[in-house]
Design a protein around this motif. Structure first.
Motif, PDB file in Angstrom:
ATOM      1  N   SER A  56      36.943  37.971  37.670  1.00  0.00           N
ATOM      2  CA  SER A  56      36.639  39.376  37.383  1.00  0.00           C
ATOM      3  C   SER A  56      36.159  40.051  38.653  1.00  0.00           C
ATOM      4  O   SER A  56      35.153  39.628  39.233  1.00  0.00           O
ATOM      5  CB  SER A  56      35.561  39.478  36.293  1.00  0.00           C
ATOM      6  OG  SER A  56      35.981  38.836  35.108  1.00  0.00           O
ATOM      7  N   GLN A  61      36.510  44.486  34.081  1.00  0.00           N
ATOM      8  CA  GLN A  61      37.296  43.263  33.954  1.00  0.00           C
ATOM      9  C   GLN A  61      36.442  42.132  33.396  1.00  0.00           C
ATOM     10  O   GLN A  61      36.923  41.293  32.624  1.00  0.00           O
ATOM     11  CB  GLN A  61      37.890  42.871  35.301  1.00  0.00           C
ATOM     12  CG  GLN A  61      38.969  43.811  35.788  1.00  0.00           C
ATOM     13  CD  GLN A  61      39.459  43.485  37.187  1.00  0.00           C
ATOM     14  OE1 GLN A  61      38.687  42.964  38.004  1.00  0.00           O
ATOM     15  NE2 GLN A  61      40.715  43.763  37.468  1.00  0.00           N
ATOM     16  N   SER A  65      37.251  40.208  30.018  1.00  0.00           N
ATOM     17  CA  SER A  65      37.336  38.745  29.963  1.00  0.00           C
ATOM     18  C   SER A  65      36.470  38.198  28.835  1.00  0.00           C
ATOM     19  O   SER A  65      36.874  37.280  28.108  1.00  0.00           O
ATOM     20  CB  SER A  65      36.890  38.132  31.294  1.00  0.00           C
ATOM     21  OG  SER A  65      37.777  38.485  32.334  1.00  0.00           O
ATOM     22  N   ALA A 167      34.618  37.578  43.019  1.00  0.00           N
ATOM     23  CA  ALA A 167      35.955  37.218  43.506  1.00  0.00           C
ATOM     24  C   ALA A 167      35.964  36.894  44.996  1.00  0.00           C
ATOM     25  O   ALA A 167      36.914  36.313  45.495  1.00  0.00           O
ATOM     26  CB  ALA A 167      36.938  38.356  43.225  1.00  0.00           C
ATOM     27  N   LYS A 180      43.306  36.608  34.932  1.00  0.00           N
ATOM     28  CA  LYS A 180      42.710  37.887  35.292  1.00  0.00           C
ATOM     29  C   LYS A 180      42.980  38.836  34.130  1.00  0.00           C
ATOM     30  O   LYS A 180      44.136  39.100  33.783  1.00  0.00           O
ATOM     31  CB  LYS A 180      43.325  38.436  36.585  1.00  0.00           C
ATOM     32  CG  LYS A 180      42.700  39.749  37.058  1.00  0.00           C
ATOM     33  CD  LYS A 180      43.326  40.206  38.374  1.00  0.00           C
ATOM     34  CE  LYS A 180      42.752  41.535  38.829  1.00  0.00           C
ATOM     35  NZ  LYS A 180      43.393  42.022  40.072  1.00  0.00           N
ATOM     36  N   THR A 182      42.422  42.559  32.466  1.00  0.00           N
ATOM     37  CA  THR A 182      42.113  43.953  32.776  1.00  0.00           C
ATOM     38  C   THR A 182      42.301  44.809  31.527  1.00  0.00           C
ATOM     39  O   THR A 182      43.322  44.689  30.843  1.00  0.00           O
ATOM     40  CB  THR A 182      43.044  44.477  33.882  1.00  0.00           C
ATOM     41  OG1 THR A 182      42.966  43.609  35.023  1.00  0.00           O
ATOM     42  CG2 THR A 182      42.660  45.892  34.298  1.00  0.00           C
TER      43      THR A 182
END
Length: 244
Positions: A56, A61, A65, A167, A180, A182
């Motif tokens: 994330s 994000q 997740s 990240a 990933k 989004t």
């Protein structure tokens, strides 16, 4: 041609074994309802005895997740098993998991102050074969640390989810899949007020011995739905039959 393909398939399975990942035998495990995404994995089966890493970059994000993992947990926990969620700075509101048919009382939330402690708790929790899954939020995960977690999930069959919220600290590890997630705008039903079902752009950026790709998924209350050209394709009904 067949002989060549058989050789490639055998080499792929051998590589998985050398890397410490034992792929499911076709037909030995049922689909969990991710549709075409599951075909990206070896043998077309979502690997439960594996470590899944979620990267994330942005706060939205991270929230996406959490939601996506919650939806997967509703499937993994359907037989009444519990889950452990470990964090040093948890922002997840447990009651929000009810949106994904997850009873928050069946999740053991453990909040610690150091990531070193979170990693230790995660490894010990994974060794409890009565759990469906273990979720741990970390900034970084080394190769050795990921290897220890992978060995533990192989032993018990507990699915491991690593939520990586930094990240910039990516490192080589033995995670079977790197995801990933989004958020994307939801769509409301015609002439119906309110907010539509949660939707995500789901990217598999790494699949060990599999096929990375990206999809748009929606959580339609009790199942995943793939969105194609603004149309919904239901993958599995409650009887796990594929439908159109």
């Amino acid at each position: 041609m067949n002989t060549k393909q058989e050789l490639i398939n055998k080499l792929q399975k051998d590589i998985l074994l050398w890397q410490g990942f034992k792929p499911q035998v076709p037909g030995a495990a049922e689909a969990i309802g991710l549709g075409e995404i599951e075909l990206a994995f070896p043998n077309g089966v979502f690997p439960k005895k594996a470590i899944h890493e979620f990267i994330s970059v942005l706060p939205e994000q991270s929230a996406a997740s959490d939601g996506f993992i919650g939806a997967v947990l509703s499937i993994l926990m359907k037989d009444g098993a519990a889950c452990v969620w470990i964090s040093t700075a948890r922002k997840l509101f447990p009651v929000s998991l009810r949106l994904f048919n997850v009873d928050p009382e069946r999740i053991i939330f453990i909040d610690v102050t150091r990531e070193k402690d979170a990693l230790w708790v995660a490894e010990e929790a994974i060794k409890c074969d009565g759990l469906a899954a273990v979720v741990v939020e970390l900034s970084e995960l080394s190769l050795i640390e990921s290897r220890r977690l992978q060995l533990a999930v192989e032993e018990t069959g507990v699915t491991g989810f690593i939520l990586r919220k930094d990240a910039t600290k990516q490192a080589s590890n033995v995670a079977t899949a790197r995801w990933k997630i989004t958020p994307v705008p939801s769509e409301t039903e015609e002439e119906m007020p309110g907010v539509g079902f949660p939707r995500w752009k789901v990217e598999l950026t790494k699949v060990r011995n599999g096929n990375p790709g990206n999809w748009i998924l929606e959580w339609a209350g009790d199942r995943f739905v793939e969105v194609q050209d603004q149309q919904k394709t239901l993958w599995y009904d409650k009887e796990e039959r594929q439908i159109g």
